[in-house]
Design a protein around this motif. Sequence first.
Motif, PDB file in Angstrom:
ATOM      1  N   LEU A   1      35.544  28.390  43.641  1.00 58.72           N
ATOM      2  CA  LEU A   1      35.895  29.004  42.366  1.00 58.72           C
ATOM      3  C   LEU A   1      35.233  28.226  41.229  1.00 58.72           C
ATOM      4  CD1 LEU A   1      39.701  29.505  43.133  1.00 58.72           C
ATOM      5  CD2 LEU A   1      37.810  31.058  43.616  1.00 58.72           C
ATOM      6  N   ASP A   2      34.833  28.943  40.185  1.00 60.18           N
ATOM      7  CA  ASP A   2      34.003  28.335  39.142  1.00 60.18           C
ATOM      8  C   ASP A   2      34.740  27.351  38.242  1.00 60.18           C
ATOM      9  OD1 ASP A   2      31.801  29.679  39.999  1.00 60.18           O
ATOM     10  OD2 ASP A   2      31.649  31.041  38.285  1.00 60.18           O
TER      11      ASP A   2
ATOM     12  N   SER B   1      33.109  38.946  43.038  1.00 62.17           N
ATOM     13  CA  SER B   1      32.045  39.938  43.233  1.00 62.17           C
ATOM     14  C   SER B   1      32.217  40.776  44.497  1.00 62.17           C
ATOM     15  CB  SER B   1      30.680  39.243  43.269  1.00 62.17           C
ATOM     16  OG  SER B   1      30.577  38.360  44.384  1.00 62.17           O
ATOM     17  N   LYS B   2      32.950  40.255  45.509  1.00 58.50           N
ATOM     18  CA  LYS B   2      33.005  40.961  46.789  1.00 58.50           C
ATOM     19  C   LYS B   2      34.410  41.180  47.349  1.00 58.50           C
ATOM     20  CE  LYS B   2      28.652  38.840  48.368  1.00 58.50           C
ATOM     21  NZ  LYS B   2      28.057  37.996  49.442  1.00 58.50           N
ATOM     22  N   GLU B   3      35.383  40.349  46.971  1.00 56.67           N
ATOM     23  CA  GLU B   3      36.606  40.274  47.763  1.00 56.67           C
ATOM     24  C   GLU B   3      37.868  40.756  47.063  1.00 56.67           C
ATOM     25  OE1 GLU B   3      36.667  36.166  48.839  1.00 56.67           O
ATOM     26  OE2 GLU B   3      34.926  36.324  50.173  1.00 56.67           O
ATOM     27  N   MET B   4      37.813  41.117  45.794  1.00 54.54           N
ATOM     28  CA  MET B   4      39.039  41.464  45.096  1.00 54.54           C
ATOM     29  C   MET B   4      39.485  42.896  45.386  1.00 54.54           C
ATOM     30  SD  MET B   4      39.110  39.439  41.479  1.00 54.54           S
ATOM     31  CE  MET B   4      38.255  40.699  40.543  1.00 54.54           C
TER      32      MET B   4
ATOM     33  N   LEU C   1      41.170  38.718  33.809  1.00 55.72           N
ATOM     34  CA  LEU C   1      41.704  37.362  33.969  1.00 55.72           C
ATOM     35  C   LEU C   1      40.978  36.636  35.080  1.00 55.72           C
ATOM     36  CD1 LEU C   1      43.876  35.168  33.354  1.00 55.72           C
ATOM     37  CD2 LEU C   1      45.277  36.257  35.119  1.00 55.72           C
ATOM     38  N   PHE C   2      40.750  37.319  36.192  1.00 57.59           N
ATOM     39  CA  PHE C   2      40.058  36.687  37.322  1.00 57.59           C
ATOM     40  C   PHE C   2      38.552  36.656  37.098  1.00 57.59           C
ATOM     41  CE2 PHE C   2      43.917  38.633  39.294  1.00 57.59           C
ATOM     42  CZ  PHE C   2      44.597  37.445  39.479  1.00 57.59           C
ATOM     43  N   ALA C   3      37.996  37.683  36.481  1.00 54.52           N
ATOM     44  CA  ALA C   3      36.558  37.700  36.216  1.00 54.52           C
ATOM     45  C   ALA C   3      36.177  36.533  35.316  1.00 54.52           C
ATOM     46  CB  ALA C   3      36.149  39.023  35.582  1.00 54.52           C
ATOM     47  N   ARG C   4      36.972  36.287  34.280  1.00 52.82           N
ATOM     48  CA  ARG C   4      36.672  35.207  33.343  1.00 52.82           C
ATOM     49  C   ARG C   4      37.120  33.849  33.852  1.00 52.82           C
ATOM     50  NH1 ARG C   4      39.073  37.243  27.694  1.00 52.82           N
ATOM     51  NH2 ARG C   4      38.459  35.116  27.117  1.00 52.82           N
ATOM     52  N   GLY C   5      38.257  33.826  34.560  1.00 52.34           N
ATOM     53  CA  GLY C   5      38.805  32.553  35.006  1.00 52.34           C
ATOM     54  C   GLY C   5      38.204  32.045  36.293  1.00 52.34           C
ATOM     55  N   VAL C   6      38.129  32.910  37.304  1.00 54.06           N
ATOM     56  CA  VAL C   6      37.599  32.497  38.609  1.00 54.06           C
ATOM     57  C   VAL C   6      36.077  32.450  38.595  1.00 54.06           C
ATOM     58  CG1 VAL C   6      37.491  33.125  41.053  1.00 54.06           C
ATOM     59  CG2 VAL C   6      39.631  33.401  39.781  1.00 54.06           C
ATOM     60  N   GLY C   7      35.439  33.390  37.876  1.00 54.06           N
ATOM     61  CA  GLY C   7      33.982  33.401  37.773  1.00 54.06           C
ATOM     62  C   GLY C   7      33.366  34.621  38.412  1.00 54.06           C
TER      63      GLY C   7
ATOM     64  N   ARG D   1      42.548  39.212  49.573  1.00 54.77           N
ATOM     65  CA  ARG D   1      41.087  39.217  49.492  1.00 54.77           C
ATOM     66  C   ARG D   1      40.533  40.152  50.566  1.00 54.77           C
ATOM     67  NH1 ARG D   1      39.468  32.784  48.611  1.00 54.77           N
ATOM     68  NH2 ARG D   1      40.945  32.409  46.895  1.00 54.77           N
ATOM     69  N   ALA D   2      39.570  40.955  50.199  1.00 57.08           N
ATOM     70  CA  ALA D   2      38.977  41.925  51.121  1.00 57.08           C
ATOM     71  C   ALA D   2      37.900  41.240  51.953  1.00 57.08           C
ATOM     72  CB  ALA D   2      38.399  43.102  50.346  1.00 57.08           C
TER      73      ALA D   2
END
Length: 418
Positions: free
Chosen positions: A257-258, A62-65, A49-55, A112-113
């Motif tokens: 965010l994308d 790519s770094k913080e989830m 959901l976040f990979a497709r929605g947020v980008g 977020r990491a």
Amino acid sequence: MSFQAPKGVKEYLPPQSAVFAAIRDEFAGIAARAGYSYLETAVFEDTQLFARGVGESTDVVSKEMYTFTDRGGRSLTLRPEFTAGVLRAVLEHGMHRGQLPVKVWAAGAVFRAEAPQEGRYRQFYQLDLEAIGSEDPAVDAETIALAWQWYTALGLTRVRLLLNSLGCKECRPLYRARLQEFLRALDLDEVTRARIEINPLRVLDDKRPEVRARLEGAPLIGDHLCADCKAYHDRVKTLLADLGIPWEDSPRLVRGLDYYTRTTFEFDHPLLGAQSGIGGGGRYDGLSEAIGGPPLPGIGFGLGLDRTVIALAREGVEPATPPRCSVYGVALGDEAARALFGLVGRLRAAGVAADMSFGGKGLKGAMKGADRSGARYALIMGERDLAAQVVQLKDLTTAEQTEVPLAQVVDVLKGKVQ
């Protein structure tokens, strides 16, 4: 004890937690008066959901989830932001089939990491508001106005509204190509060069000073808007001006965010240093389709509660908080304690904030507790008072003390504290 809160987690304890709760409740009232309903969504979601929605090219994905595999082998992620999850809930439960726009708000922790520092935490708190299903400049202006109203109601005076448009699927590709051409000619690191090919607008969001210096001559999206996007953006600005809300053009403003399109905005506070962004949002007309839903325009924002608390402190603003305790009971003797316990319960039921001394403390220790509670009044009852069916009512500000019949105490105190 050897246990501590995990690194990067901000916790709110009394009395600061009262401020945290008060400003959240202030927002709840503002949202409700504008027709926005509260919802609670999942704290963790399917990672895709976040990979497709947020980008996937964003730092967030790519770094913080915080991503983990559950016992069923599913990849799940603690929410790094609200919008994708809120839209998923709206679509899943068919809310978009009713009256549009769907107007909802939410509040809670996001994760977020990141490298922890003041105003940037690994668990932080946001207020989220979304208007889904309408492509109308007035909805954009309303959304921005509600956030501005909240900051104003809290007493903040240094907040700046930065405004931009990111164009639409008609004009943004042309700008994207121009921007890529410009960026490819710069001396940039490999990670940034890779980002140029995936989402070049994200390069404009780079906070490193050396990168920002090289971007000085970058083409601006505002110079490449199509006629419809320009008219739309002008209308948003006109409506904000009608409401008396000052805004500043920020032609390089790109949200991290994308999914953002057209209206994009950020609230900035100059006293917060490097973490000056205290809230922001924008329009996301393609997000529904990106996560497998129907075409469904939307706009929303996330406001940082943590940074707002810091901004209030920097401006020296102390928001009004409801009294933790207005009346404090002091009992001398077991039977008096039993009677006072019931009286305190009746006061609370009548809407009076009340507490009492526990543990059989003596008069001196119990009165210290009354002072520390912040109560305006103390109710003092001994065995003789109980036998006479009276209680001693002491004003802790003036030290004046009067005798009040037990049957009248609730009504007397309601008149004094409400």
